[in-house]
Enzyme design. Structure first.
Site, PDB file in Angstrom:
ATOM      1  CG  ASP A 116      34.157  29.371  42.656  1.00  0.00           C
ATOM      2  OD1 ASP A 116      34.378  30.041  43.648  1.00  0.00           O
ATOM      3  OD2 ASP A 116      34.113  29.895  41.525  1.00  0.00           O
ATOM      4  CB  SER A 117      30.559  31.790  44.160  1.00  0.00           C
ATOM      5  OG  SER A 117      31.508  32.236  43.327  1.00  0.00           O
TER       6      SER A 117
ATOM      7  CE1 TYR B  40      27.443  31.943  46.382  1.00  0.00           C
ATOM      8  CE2 TYR B  40      29.037  31.070  48.018  1.00  0.00           C
ATOM      9  CZ  TYR B  40      27.827  30.880  47.172  1.00  0.00           C
ATOM     10  OH  TYR B  40      27.063  29.778  47.013  1.00  0.00           O
ATOM     11  N   GLY B  41      31.168  37.572  46.497  1.00  0.00           N
ATOM     12  CA  GLY B  41      32.156  38.700  46.944  1.00  0.00           C
ATOM     13  C   GLY B  41      31.452  39.701  47.937  1.00  0.00           C
TER      14      GLY B  41
ATOM     15  CB  CYS C 145      35.071  29.684  46.662  1.00  0.00           C
ATOM     16  SG  CYS C 145      34.205  31.383  46.665  1.00  0.00           S
ATOM     17  CG  ASN C 146      40.597  32.776  47.413  1.00  0.00           C
ATOM     18  OD1 ASN C 146      41.726  32.427  48.207  1.00  0.00           O
ATOM     19  ND2 ASN C 146      40.796  32.452  45.998  1.00  0.00           N
ATOM     20  CB  THR C 147      34.301  34.704  48.597  1.00  0.00           C
ATOM     21  OG1 THR C 147      35.155  35.273  47.532  1.00  0.00           O
ATOM     22  CG2 THR C 147      33.584  35.656  49.358  1.00  0.00           C
TER      23      THR C 147
ATOM     24  CD  GLU D 154      30.667  33.343  37.537  1.00  0.00           C
ATOM     25  OE1 GLU D 154      29.339  33.167  37.483  1.00  0.00           O
ATOM     26  OE2 GLU D 154      31.607  32.695  37.759  1.00  0.00           O
TER      27      GLU D 154
ATOM     28  CB  CYS E 152      39.685  35.776  43.498  1.00  0.00           C
ATOM     29  SG  CYS E 152      37.994  35.308  42.579  1.00  0.00           S
ATOM     30  CB  THR E 153      39.234  30.315  42.106  1.00  0.00           C
ATOM     31  OG1 THR E 153      37.674  30.450  42.536  1.00  0.00           O
ATOM     32  CG2 THR E 153      40.059  29.621  43.504  1.00  0.00           C
ATOM     33  CG  HIS E 154      35.770  34.086  39.255  1.00  0.00           C
ATOM     34  ND1 HIS E 154      35.514  33.246  40.400  1.00  0.00           N
ATOM     35  CD2 HIS E 154      34.751  33.903  38.567  1.00  0.00           C
ATOM     36  CE1 HIS E 154      34.264  32.798  40.169  1.00  0.00           C
ATOM     37  NE2 HIS E 154      33.841  32.992  39.155  1.00  0.00           N
TER      38      HIS E 154
HETATM   39  N1  DGL Z   1      35.991  32.175  43.032  1.00  0.00           N
HETATM   40  C1  DGL Z   1      35.597  33.238  44.096  1.00  0.00           C
HETATM   41  C2  DGL Z   1      36.767  33.418  45.120  1.00  0.00           C
HETATM   42  O1  DGL Z   1      37.675  32.668  44.950  1.00  0.00           O
HETATM   43  C3  DGL Z   1      34.778  34.227  43.829  1.00  0.00           C
HETATM   44  C4  DGL Z   1      33.934  34.789  44.511  1.00  0.00           C
HETATM   45  C5  DGL Z   1      32.827  35.394  44.143  1.00  0.00           C
HETATM   46  O2  DGL Z   1      31.829  34.815  43.813  1.00  0.00           O
HETATM   47  O3  DGL Z   1      32.817  36.771  44.508  1.00  0.00           O
HETATM   48  O4  DGL Z   1      36.632  34.185  45.800  1.00  0.00           O
END
Ligand code: DGL
Length: 289
Positions: A18-19, A50-51, A81-83, A166, A200-202
Site C-alpha cells: 500500500d502507499s 498517492y491519491g 491500495c485502490n489508487t 496517515e 480506499c484501504t485507509h
Molecule cells: N490506501 C490507498 C487506497 O486504497 C490510499 C491511497 C493514497 O495514498 O492516497 O487508495
C-alpha cells in the site's frame, strides 16, 4: 540474508503493498483467514498519499515497490491500495510482468470488490468513496458495470481523508468536518444509496465517524458501510485454491514482516491502529528519493 533464505526454500511470503498504512486493514483480514502463510508488507509511507498524484507517477512508484517485493522473493503480490490498483495494475500486469517476472502475479483490490458489491444493495444504488485518483480513473464504474450492470453507482472523492488517517487524526473537529463534507456531497447527489463502499484501504479507520454522520431513516432503512478487507481476503482464498502453482510457492511459517520506505519508528507508532496488534517494522529504500 532474508532473500537468500527464501531463495533456498524456493518459497517466499505473499507481498502486500500500500502507499502507506491502509493496506494493513487488508492484511489484517487476510492473515485472519489464512494465518499459516508468511506475509511481507510494504508501505511506501515516504511518498504517501498517492491519491492526488498523476498516472505516470503512481505507475512508477507502484512498479518500484512491486520490484522491491519481487526482489524479496514474493511470488504473489496484492496491491492493497485502490489508487495503485486503479492507476497501475493493468500496466504492471500487461506490460511490466511479462518482461520482469512472467512467473509471478500481481493482484488488485478493485475487481474482487466489484464482483460482490451489488449483493449488498437492495435499492441497487451504491456510493463509492475513494481517493481522487481512484474516482478519476472510473475503474469502479467500469468494473462494477461488468458484474452488476443494473447498479447505479455514484462516486465521491474524499481527498482529505488519507492525509487525516496517515496522521492519526481519527477523531476531532477537523476530521468530523471533512467526513461530513464528503458524505454530504455524495448523499446530495445520490440520496437513495443504501450501500457505501469504502473504496480506499485507509477509510475503515474513519468508519466510526462516518457512521456518526449517516442520516437516520424511519422504518428500519439504513445505509450499509462496506470495507474491503474481508472481501479481498475471501477472494485470495479462492485464488490460491484455483492456482495451486502459485499457492505452492508461498511460504508457510506464520511470519509477518513489515517494511516501510518512511520512518520505522513512525510506522510502528501508527500501524497497530490499522493492523490490530503491535508491529515492528524496518525502514527500506525502494528507489532514490
Ligand atoms: N490506501 C490507498 C487506497 O486504497 C490510499 C491511497 C493514497 O495514498 O492516497 O487508495
Amino acid at each position: 540474508m532474508a532473500f537468500l533464505f527464501y531463495l533456498k526454500m524456493k518459497t517466499a511470503p505473499i507481498g502486500i503493498f500500500d502507499s502507506g498504512y491502509g493496506g494493513l486493514t487488508v492484511l489484517r483480514e487476510i492473515a485472519a483467514l489464512l494465518p499459516g502463510y508468511d506475509y511481507l508488507y510494504l508501505g511506501d509511507n515516504a511518498r504517501s498519499p498517492y491519491g492526488p498524484r498523476d498516472f505516470d507517477t503512481i505507475y512508477t512508484y507502484t512498479l518500484e515497490c512491486v520490484q522491491y517485493l519481487f526482489g524479496q522473493g514474493c511470488p504473489l503480490i496484492i496491491l492493497a491500495c485502490n489508487t495503485a490498483s486503479a492507476k497501475a495494475l493493468r500496466n504492471i500486469q500487461q506490460l511490466a510482468l511479462p518482461k520482469i517476472a512472467p512467473d509471478r502475479r500481481v493482484l488488485g483490490v478493485i475487481r474482487p470488490t466489484a464482483e460482490v458489491i451489488g449483493n449488498f444493495s437492495k435499492t441497487k444504488k451504491v456510493g463509492v468513496l475513494g481517493t481522487l485518483g481512484t474516482v478519476r480513473s472510473e475503474s469502479y464504474l467500469m468494473e462494477i458495470g461488468k458484474f452488476f450492470p443494473e447498479l447505479e453507482v455514484s462516486q465521491q472523492a474524499c481527498p482529505m481523508w488519507v492525509p487525516l488517517v496517515e496522521n492519526g487524526e481519527l477523531t476531532g473537529a477537523g476530521t468530523e468536518f471533512f467526513v461530513k463534507k464528503y458524505l454530504g456531497e455524495l448523499l446530495a447527489k445520490a440520496p437513495d444509496v443504501d450501500t457505501l463502499l469504502l473504496a480506499c484501504t485507509h477509510y475503515p479507520l474513519l468508519e466510526p465517524v462516518i457512521r456518526q454522520f449517516l442520516p437516520i431513516y424511519p422504518f428500519g432503512k439504513e445505509i450499509k458501510v462496506i470495507s474491503q478487507g474481508g472481501i479481498v481476503a475471501k477472494s485470495l482464498v479462492d485464488y490460491l485454491h484455483r492456482h495451486p502453482e502459485f499457492e505452492e510457492k508461498c511460504s508457510k511459517h506464520g511470519h509477518r514482516t513489515f517494511h516501510t520506505t518512511g520512518s520505522a519508528e513512525d510506522f510502528d507508532g501508527h500501524a497497530s491502529a490499522f493492523f490490530g496488534q503491535k508491529v515492528r517494522s524496518s525502514h527500506v529504500a525502494v528507489a532514490h528519493y
